[in-house]
Structures are given as structure tokens and as C-alpha cells.
Design an enzyme around this catalytic site. Sequence first.
Site, PDB file in Angstrom:
ATOM      1  N   CYS A 148      42.487  43.738   3.500  1.00 30.70           N
ATOM      2  CA  CYS A 148      41.904  44.477   4.620  1.00 30.70           C
ATOM      3  C   CYS A 148      41.793  43.710   5.930  1.00 30.70           C
ATOM      4  CB  CYS A 148      40.506  45.033   4.276  1.00 30.70           C
ATOM      5  SG  CYS A 148      40.531  46.314   3.001  1.00 30.70           S
ATOM      6  N   ASP A 149      42.163  42.452   5.976  1.00 34.00           N
ATOM      7  CA  ASP A 149      42.063  41.730   7.253  1.00 34.00           C
ATOM      8  C   ASP A 149      43.065  40.585   7.321  1.00 34.00           C
ATOM      9  OD1 ASP A 149      41.125  41.329   9.810  1.00 34.00           O
ATOM     10  OD2 ASP A 149      39.460  40.040   9.204  1.00 34.00           O
ATOM     11  N   LEU A 150      44.306  40.879   6.976  1.00 28.80           N
ATOM     12  CA  LEU A 150      45.341  39.851   7.056  1.00 28.80           C
ATOM     13  C   LEU A 150      45.768  39.687   8.509  1.00 28.80           C
ATOM     14  CD1 LEU A 150      47.079  38.020   5.164  1.00 28.80           C
ATOM     15  CD2 LEU A 150      48.881  39.742   5.418  1.00 28.80           C
TER      16      LEU A 150
END
Length: 326
Positions: A52-54
Amino acid sequence: LCMVFELMSSNLLNVVKVNRYSRNLTMLALQDMAIQVTSALALLHALQIVHCDLKPENILVRNPAATDVKVIDLGSATSELAGMRNTQMYIQTRYYRAPEIVLGSTFTTAIDVWSLGCVLAEVYTGRPLFPARHESELLLLIRDILGDPPQSVLRAATRRELLVMGVSADAPQLQLRDMRSFAPGRRVPTPANLSTALGCHDPLFVDFLSACLAWDPADRWPALALLSHPWLAPRFRDRFAPHLAPPSVASASAAGDAAGPSATILSPDSAAPPPSSRPISSVTAGSSSTAVSSSMVPLQSTLADVPPSSEHVQELLFRKEDYFTV
């Protein structure tokens, strides 16, 4: 309570900043980093976890003189089941945010694959691929490069304020609402396709990013399948999984390791590796080959007879410390 963490060097954002001006990042180094990040995602996705936050800040470089990287920051991670039930989650940094998140649709692990494509494009060019100031502009920048979104993607959206009903010769169709305003004479032409936006003429690299950056999540390749893409497969088997390669390939890999270590991140004197001896129309997985067009083709037709090997998943589970630091 005493917590001990591995000492890392820097993050990938610093590599991006350096490459923005020097442009001396080799394609071999980019492949090595892509393999490791893709492997990390493949492991997460096998466990039905969405990162969810690459983004570049969440990919750390272990050694500034080599291409060893690790994925960090699972603080926003969630289960894939939660994503399939919730359409209002505020996740992902804007430059790397998948269109289904902006449109308020359900999401799967495919949003991480989208972020991977954005990150690799940014590392290659030294600048964000979609440098939007707000979400509505993000959708328009994506459209400028990838073309109009499919109607199925727009119909699944819950944020209808971003859409408008367009007039068509056949039937009314949903379209993205263009909220951009430009001063007269100051509009900069937008790249017409992904290759132009990247300034890259390597068809395999452009095809790999096309496999990541598709409007429809169902058209994006799973992370595990990306390791079998022609742009990554030879390097993945030679350096990271020689025991999964045929004997002749494993022997060549051993000889290469004896000749020298992994590629360096920034190497002005190093040329990009020569194109793979394999034709662009084939990709080897195990002992079988499947046809792969130089343009994007559906995943199911590419890997119909050669599903991603379960040995890859076992290998990732065994070497999970190589790809993550928590």
C-alpha cells in the site's frame, strides 16, 4: 525493550536524485533492483498482503556500491480481503497511487504492481512519471500517456465527481473530467506514449512497465509472473536463482559470479548489458516456452501453459530477510 535494526545506507530516492543529473544508472543495475523489489512484492502477495505504500523512500539501499535493496515500511499494509471490501481507503503516495484508488474502486495486490512500475520509471528517468498536484490531475496525466481508461474501470468508480458523461456517436460514455487549467501559451505538450515519456528505446523494459501500468488491475501482471518477463527472467535466473535454471544456464551463472560481483548502482564506465540472446517472442520458464509479443498481451495467454513456479514462492519465503527489513 531493546529493538535492533539492520543498518542500511540510503534510500532509492537519493539514487533517483543522482541519476536525474548524471544519467549513468546502468540497465543491469536497474534490473537487479527490480528483481529484488518484485520478489519482495511476490512474497507479500503470496501471503495476501498489500504493501500500500511502495515508493523510492521505502526502498533502502544496503550498500551504496552495489544494487542490494530492501523494502521497508509496512505500516500501511493491509490484507487483500480488506481491499476487496473497502473502496474509501486513503492509501499510497500520490505519484505512485493506482487509478482504482483514486476512483474509489475496490483494490487488490495489483496496486503494488502499479507502484512498482512508477518507481522503476522514476529511477530510470530521474523524475516522477506522473507528477500530479492533485488526484484529478493524476488521472489526466495517466490518460495522456496510457490512453483513455476502459469503460469497465470507470463504471466501477464510486467517486463520480471525477467523471463526466461524454457524447459518443454510438452511446453516451463516461469520461474523465478535465479540471486542468493552463495559462495561455504555457501548456507543455504531454508525451503521447510510455516509450516517449521514458525516453527509452529498450522494447523489453517498456513492455515490462506496460505490464505494470495498465488501467484495469486485471490486465496487470502479478508480481510473481513479472519475474518470468523477458526483461527480468535471464537476470533473475542467472544471479538470484541459478538452481532453478537449466544446467547450462546455471553453469554460465557460476562462471559469471566467479568473474565478478553484482552490478554497481552508478557506474559511468559500465555499458548496458547486451540484449538477451533469447528472441523477444519467447520467455523460458522451466523447460517450456510461451509466446510473448513485443506489445502487451494478456497475462493469461502469455502464461497459459507455464504458470509461475511454486519453487519461486518457496525460494522467496526461504530468503525473505534478503528483501525486507521491518
